[in-house]
Design a protein around this motif. Structure first.
Motif, PDB file in Angstrom:
ATOM      1  N   ALA A  46      -0.147  20.976 -36.728  1.00  0.00           N
ATOM      2  CA  ALA A  46      -0.677  19.614 -36.690  1.00  0.00           C
ATOM      3  C   ALA A  46      -1.353  19.321 -35.351  1.00  0.00           C
ATOM      4  CB  ALA A  46       0.457  18.612 -36.934  1.00  0.00           C
ATOM      5  N   SER A  47      -0.760  19.810 -34.256  1.00  0.00           N
ATOM      6  CA  SER A  47      -1.327  19.574 -32.925  1.00  0.00           C
ATOM      7  C   SER A  47      -2.645  20.322 -32.753  1.00  0.00           C
ATOM      8  CB  SER A  47      -0.330  20.000 -31.848  1.00  0.00           C
ATOM      9  OG  SER A  47       0.875  19.284 -31.950  1.00  0.00           O
ATOM     10  N   ARG A  48      -2.754  21.502 -33.348  1.00  0.00           N
ATOM     11  CA  ARG A  48      -4.005  22.257 -33.272  1.00  0.00           C
ATOM     12  C   ARG A  48      -5.117  21.558 -34.048  1.00  0.00           C
ATOM     13  NH1 ARG A  48      -6.198  25.961 -30.249  1.00  0.00           N
ATOM     14  NH2 ARG A  48      -6.819  27.380 -31.920  1.00  0.00           N
ATOM     15  N   ILE A  49      -4.774  20.940 -35.181  1.00  0.00           N
ATOM     16  CA  ILE A  49      -5.766  20.187 -35.944  1.00  0.00           C
ATOM     17  C   ILE A  49      -6.250  19.000 -35.122  1.00  0.00           C
ATOM     18  CG2 ILE A  49      -6.109  18.741 -37.994  1.00  0.00           C
ATOM     19  CD1 ILE A  49      -4.187  20.628 -39.480  1.00  0.00           C
ATOM     20  N   LEU A  50      -5.314  18.301 -34.463  1.00  0.00           N
ATOM     21  CA  LEU A  50      -5.692  17.189 -33.591  1.00  0.00           C
ATOM     22  C   LEU A  50      -6.560  17.682 -32.438  1.00  0.00           C
ATOM     23  CD1 LEU A  50      -5.452  14.241 -32.660  1.00  0.00           C
ATOM     24  CD2 LEU A  50      -3.333  14.887 -31.465  1.00  0.00           C
ATOM     25  N   GLN A  51      -6.221  18.835 -31.884  1.00  0.00           N
ATOM     26  CA  GLN A  51      -6.996  19.408 -30.782  1.00  0.00           C
ATOM     27  C   GLN A  51      -8.427  19.698 -31.228  1.00  0.00           C
ATOM     28  OE1 GLN A  51      -5.657  23.279 -29.363  1.00  0.00           O
ATOM     29  NE2 GLN A  51      -5.681  22.559 -27.243  1.00  0.00           N
ATOM     30  N   GLY A  52      -8.591  20.236 -32.416  1.00  0.00           N
ATOM     31  CA  GLY A  52      -9.933  20.502 -32.939  1.00  0.00           C
ATOM     32  C   GLY A  52     -10.724  19.230 -33.157  1.00  0.00           C
ATOM     33  N   ALA A  53     -10.044  18.171 -33.640  1.00  0.00           N
ATOM     34  CA  ALA A  53     -10.721  16.891 -33.860  1.00  0.00           C
ATOM     35  C   ALA A  53     -11.187  16.290 -32.538  1.00  0.00           C
ATOM     36  CB  ALA A  53      -9.784  15.924 -34.585  1.00  0.00           C
ATOM     37  N   MET A  54     -10.372  16.397 -31.497  1.00  0.00           N
ATOM     38  CA  MET A  54     -10.758  15.867 -30.182  1.00  0.00           C
ATOM     39  C   MET A  54     -11.891  16.700 -29.567  1.00  0.00           C
ATOM     40  SD  MET A  54      -9.053  13.135 -29.610  1.00  0.00           S
ATOM     41  CE  MET A  54      -9.285  12.832 -31.366  1.00  0.00           C
ATOM     42  N   ALA A  55     -11.864  17.999 -29.800  1.00  0.00           N
ATOM     43  CA  ALA A  55     -12.965  18.852 -29.326  1.00  0.00           C
ATOM     44  C   ALA A  55     -14.273  18.456 -29.998  1.00  0.00           C
ATOM     45  CB  ALA A  55     -12.652  20.322 -29.600  1.00  0.00           C
ATOM     46  N   ALA A  56     -14.182  18.008 -31.271  1.00  0.00           N
ATOM     47  CA  ALA A  56     -15.381  17.577 -31.987  1.00  0.00           C
ATOM     48  C   ALA A  56     -15.985  16.313 -31.385  1.00  0.00           C
ATOM     49  CB  ALA A  56     -15.051  17.342 -33.466  1.00  0.00           C
ATOM     50  N   LEU A  57     -15.174  15.500 -30.706  1.00  0.00           N
ATOM     51  CA  LEU A  57     -15.705  14.341 -29.988  1.00  0.00           C
ATOM     52  C   LEU A  57     -16.284  14.744 -28.636  1.00  0.00           C
ATOM     53  CD1 LEU A  57     -12.953  11.616 -30.568  1.00  0.00           C
ATOM     54  CD2 LEU A  57     -15.078  11.942 -31.830  1.00  0.00           C
ATOM     55  N   MET A  58     -15.674  15.735 -27.997  1.00  0.00           N
ATOM     56  CA  MET A  58     -16.039  16.117 -26.632  1.00  0.00           C
ATOM     57  C   MET A  58     -17.251  17.041 -26.571  1.00  0.00           C
ATOM     58  SD  MET A  58     -13.576  18.147 -23.890  1.00  0.00           S
ATOM     59  CE  MET A  58     -13.419  19.621 -24.943  1.00  0.00           C
ATOM     60  N   VAL A  59     -17.249  18.084 -27.365  1.00  0.00           N
ATOM     61  CA  VAL A  59     -18.240  19.149 -27.221  1.00  0.00           C
ATOM     62  C   VAL A  59     -19.685  18.709 -27.466  1.00  0.00           C
ATOM     63  CG1 VAL A  59     -18.986  21.381 -28.150  1.00  0.00           C
ATOM     64  CG2 VAL A  59     -16.579  20.993 -27.635  1.00  0.00           C
ATOM     65  N   PRO A  60     -19.985  17.897 -28.511  1.00  0.00           N
ATOM     66  CA  PRO A  60     -21.391  17.513 -28.702  1.00  0.00           C
ATOM     67  C   PRO A  60     -21.968  16.729 -27.529  1.00  0.00           C
ATOM     68  CG  PRO A  60     -20.103  17.017 -30.661  1.00  0.00           C
ATOM     69  CD  PRO A  60     -19.132  17.379 -29.587  1.00  0.00           C
ATOM     70  N   GLN A  61     -21.113  16.038 -26.783  1.00  0.00           N
ATOM     71  CA  GLN A  61     -21.607  15.239 -25.660  1.00  0.00           C
ATOM     72  C   GLN A  61     -22.076  16.122 -24.504  1.00  0.00           C
ATOM     73  OE1 GLN A  61     -21.657  12.468 -27.104  1.00  0.00           O
ATOM     74  NE2 GLN A  61     -20.019  12.986 -28.557  1.00  0.00           N
ATOM     75  N   VAL A  62     -21.606  17.367 -24.445  1.00  0.00           N
ATOM     76  CA  VAL A  62     -21.957  18.240 -23.324  1.00  0.00           C
ATOM     77  C   VAL A  62     -23.465  18.467 -23.274  1.00  0.00           C
ATOM     78  CG1 VAL A  62     -21.699  20.561 -22.360  1.00  0.00           C
ATOM     79  CG2 VAL A  62     -19.698  19.369 -23.275  1.00  0.00           C
ATOM     80  N   LEU A  63     -24.030  18.977 -24.372  1.00  0.00           N
ATOM     81  CA  LEU A  63     -25.472  19.220 -24.404  1.00  0.00           C
ATOM     82  C   LEU A  63     -26.253  17.909 -24.381  1.00  0.00           C
ATOM     83  CD1 LEU A  63     -25.791  22.155 -26.977  1.00  0.00           C
ATOM     84  CD2 LEU A  63     -25.872  22.260 -24.484  1.00  0.00           C
ATOM     85  N   SER A  64     -25.698  16.853 -24.991  1.00  0.00           N
ATOM     86  CA  SER A  64     -26.387  15.561 -24.985  1.00  0.00           C
ATOM     87  C   SER A  64     -26.500  15.008 -23.566  1.00  0.00           C
ATOM     88  CB  SER A  64     -25.633  14.563 -25.865  1.00  0.00           C
ATOM     89  OG  SER A  64     -25.588  15.000 -27.193  1.00  0.00           O
ATOM     90  N   ILE A  65     -25.416  15.096 -22.796  1.00  0.00           N
ATOM     91  CA  ILE A  65     -25.432  14.605 -21.421  1.00  0.00           C
ATOM     92  C   ILE A  65     -26.412  15.419 -20.585  1.00  0.00           C
ATOM     93  CG2 ILE A  65     -24.037  14.466 -19.310  1.00  0.00           C
ATOM     94  CD1 ILE A  65     -21.652  13.702 -21.155  1.00  0.00           C
ATOM     95  N   VAL A  66     -26.426  16.722 -20.774  1.00  0.00           N
ATOM     96  CA  VAL A  66     -27.388  17.570 -20.060  1.00  0.00           C
ATOM     97  C   VAL A  66     -28.812  17.184 -20.434  1.00  0.00           C
ATOM     98  CG1 VAL A  66     -28.271  19.928 -19.856  1.00  0.00           C
ATOM     99  CG2 VAL A  66     -25.813  19.519 -19.776  1.00  0.00           C
ATOM    100  N   HIS A  67     -29.050  17.016 -21.737  1.00  0.00           N
ATOM    101  CA  HIS A  67     -30.399  16.724 -22.229  1.00  0.00           C
ATOM    102  C   HIS A  67     -30.893  15.374 -21.710  1.00  0.00           C
ATOM    103  CE1 HIS A  67     -33.634  17.782 -24.946  1.00  0.00           C
ATOM    104  NE2 HIS A  67     -33.613  16.582 -25.487  1.00  0.00           N
ATOM    105  N   ALA A  68     -29.968  14.399 -21.600  1.00  0.00           N
ATOM    106  CA  ALA A  68     -30.357  13.059 -21.180  1.00  0.00           C
ATOM    107  C   ALA A  68     -30.384  12.897 -19.663  1.00  0.00           C
ATOM    108  CB  ALA A  68     -29.389  12.030 -21.775  1.00  0.00           C
TER     109      ALA A  68
END
Length: 509
Positions: free
Chosen positions: A114-136
């Motif tokens: 269950a904790s790994r599923i939560l970890q994956g969901a939080m990564a889905a919020l974090m990771v897309p912002q990385v390239l977006s922040i760089v791009h912007a």
């Protein structure tokens, strides 16, 4: 719309060092996620032994993360566009840190899953912002250097995970067995949260958007219908419902496309920005990224199992073997974007595909020639060749995909890039059941112990790598659809692909 949204602030000045601190922070978060994807594989025997996890639970410890990650990436990218990339990044890294603590202190296998599923969901919020922040945050003329660094981080993270997992497991810190592989994220995550709140500049889409809840439901349903049967198919004997589910996923995704097209025309706030696929570099790059994910999904899992179960190596020995690969990827990634792509363009990526295929073929030959007596130093040459090929692809591919994407859609584009890579990885992991386990099962029907086990794993490894080489050939052909040169490397090209001032992102200090 708030006042901050209606009054765009200027982009950080070229001499502003804050953007480089911000880059270091988001790159560290990306590295943490990449490591966490691979670190678990090397510690699976320890988890199974100490936590008493069943085979099905062990599978879900790895698959649960991937499923939650893939299903939430597009939504995470769009939420960043709407509510602010900095805000979503901080929420994601905070949640990822909490989930890592829950994994490390899990009282039983069910809590760990269950904790790994939560970890994956939080990564889905974090990771897309990385390239977006760089791009912007960075102007186009600086992004080549930045994406070179990003490619180096990707290559380093891909192999550092198993090595770090091996060290932490072997050391058995404070008698915690496998738990430090998750707890190590705590200081990194806390530091990222504190420093990110100070140094990252907020950015969001310049016009008010709404979250497309129907689109979220369709994307999540479609991806789960595709990835769940791929993940559990072999364990359950490839039941009929699995094939029905995967076929149904295509129908759901087709409905998604039709719905998103209507929604874009109605209110301009679709979850998936279909107009991105009219950009040739983006559409071609997404296709390459998907197939490349298949190759990586097959290779890394099969490689780990070949060394630990086939050759009988310890986790530490297997982890150390990957160091030449990691170094080669990092060096080649930096060189490709900064020196090679501006001069040779698309040919660099195509050369990378051919070089990686050559390394794979060399590895097959060495595995067959040296058999079970192969040593880590003998693997170094094919791993270096493969690493150089991967490095030539990974950094400039990201650059090519995003080079002509308008900034206000960078979150959606970033989410799509990561989603298709995860889908490719999941497809590759599903194919492992056919190209690797299928061969092993055939070889072990008569004898299931002793040297026969090692020989079966070696044979399965060679067979699977043959598929990887074939996939790299397909990638080489797909790359002909990429632009000969990314837009910012073409002499006289505009600094930004979007000509109108309103295309600039809203930056909130």
């Amino acid at each position: 719309m708030t006042s901050s949204e209606t009054s765009p602030a200027p982009q950080p000045a070229p001499g502003d060092r804050r953007r480089w601190f911000a880059l270091a922070i988001v790159m560290t978060a990306a590295f943490m996620d990449l490591v966490d994807v691979t670190i678990v594989n090397i510690a699976i025997p320890s988890i199974q032994r100490e936590a008493g996890a069943s085979f099905s639970q062990i599978q879900w410890i790895t698959a649960g993360y991937a499923l939650a990650f893939a299903a939430g990436l597009i939504t995470g990218g769009r939420l960043g566009d709407i509510h602010g990339r900095k805000r979503l990044f901080l929420i994601g890294i905070g949640g990822f840190t909490i989930a890592s603590a829950l994994c490390g202190f899990a009282a039983n296998p069910e809590m760990l899953v269950a904790s790994r599923i939560l970890q994956g969901a939080m990564a889905a919020l974090m990771v897309p912002q990385v390239l977006s922040i760089v791009h912007a945050t960075f102007p186009a003329h600086e992004r080549g250097k930045v994406f070179g660094l990003f490619g180096a981080v990707v290559g380093l993270g891909a192999v550092t995970g198993p090595l770090l997992g091996a060290l932490l497991t072997e050391w058995n810190l404070f008698g915690l067995e496998w738990r430090p592989i998750f707890l190590i994220n705590l200081p990194v995550g806390i530091a990222g949260l504190i420093l990110g709140s100070r140094y990252i500049t907020e950015s969001k889409a310049p016009k008010a958007l709404k979250l497309d809840l129907v689109g979220v439901a369709l994307v999540t349903l479609g991806l789960l219908m595709l990835l769940y049967p791929l993940t559990r198919g072999r364990e359950l004997g490839w039941p009929l419902w699995g094939y029905v589910s995967m076929a149904g996923a295509l129908v759901v995704l087709a409905v998604l496309v039709a719905y998103e097209r209507r929604k874009a025309g109605r209110d301009g706030s679709p979850l998936v920005e279909l107009s991105l696929f009219k950009v040739k570099s983006f559409a071609a790059g997404i296709a390459v990224q998907t197939v490349f994910g298949v190759a990586l999904g097959i290779f890394f899992l099969v490689w780990t199992m070949y060394m630990q179960f086939g050759l009988g190596w310890s986790p530490l020995k297997a982890g150390l073997t990957g160091i030449p690969f990691s170094i080669a990827v990092s060096v080649a990634a930096g060189m490709s974007v900064q020196a090679l792509v501006p001069r040779f363009g698309r040919k660099v990526l195509q050369a990378g595909a051919l070089v990686m295929a050559l390394g794979v073929l060399l590895y097959i030959w060495e595995s067959d020639h040296y058999s079970l007596s192969i040593a880590p130093w003998q693997m170094a040459l094919p791993l270096i060749v493969m690493g150089v090929g991967m490095g030539l692809i990974v950094a400039p591919l990201t650059d090519a995909i995003l080079s002509e994407v308008p900034r206000e859609h960078s979150g959606s584009a970033s989410g799509l890039i990561n989603t298709v890579q995860q889908m490719g990885n999941a497809l590759g992991l599903g194919l492992v059941s056919v190209v690797f386990f299928g061969v092993i099962d055939d070889r072990l029907t008569a004898a299931a112990q002793g040297p026969a086990v090692g020989a079966a794993f070696a044979d399965g490894f060679q067979h699977a790598l043959g598929w990887v080489a074939a996939v790299m050939a397909v990638i080489f052909l797909l790359m002909f659809a990429l632009p000969k040169r990314p837009a910012q490397h073409v002499e006289g090209a505009a600094d930004e692909p979007s000509p109108a001032p309103e295309k600039e992102p809203v930056l909130v200090p």
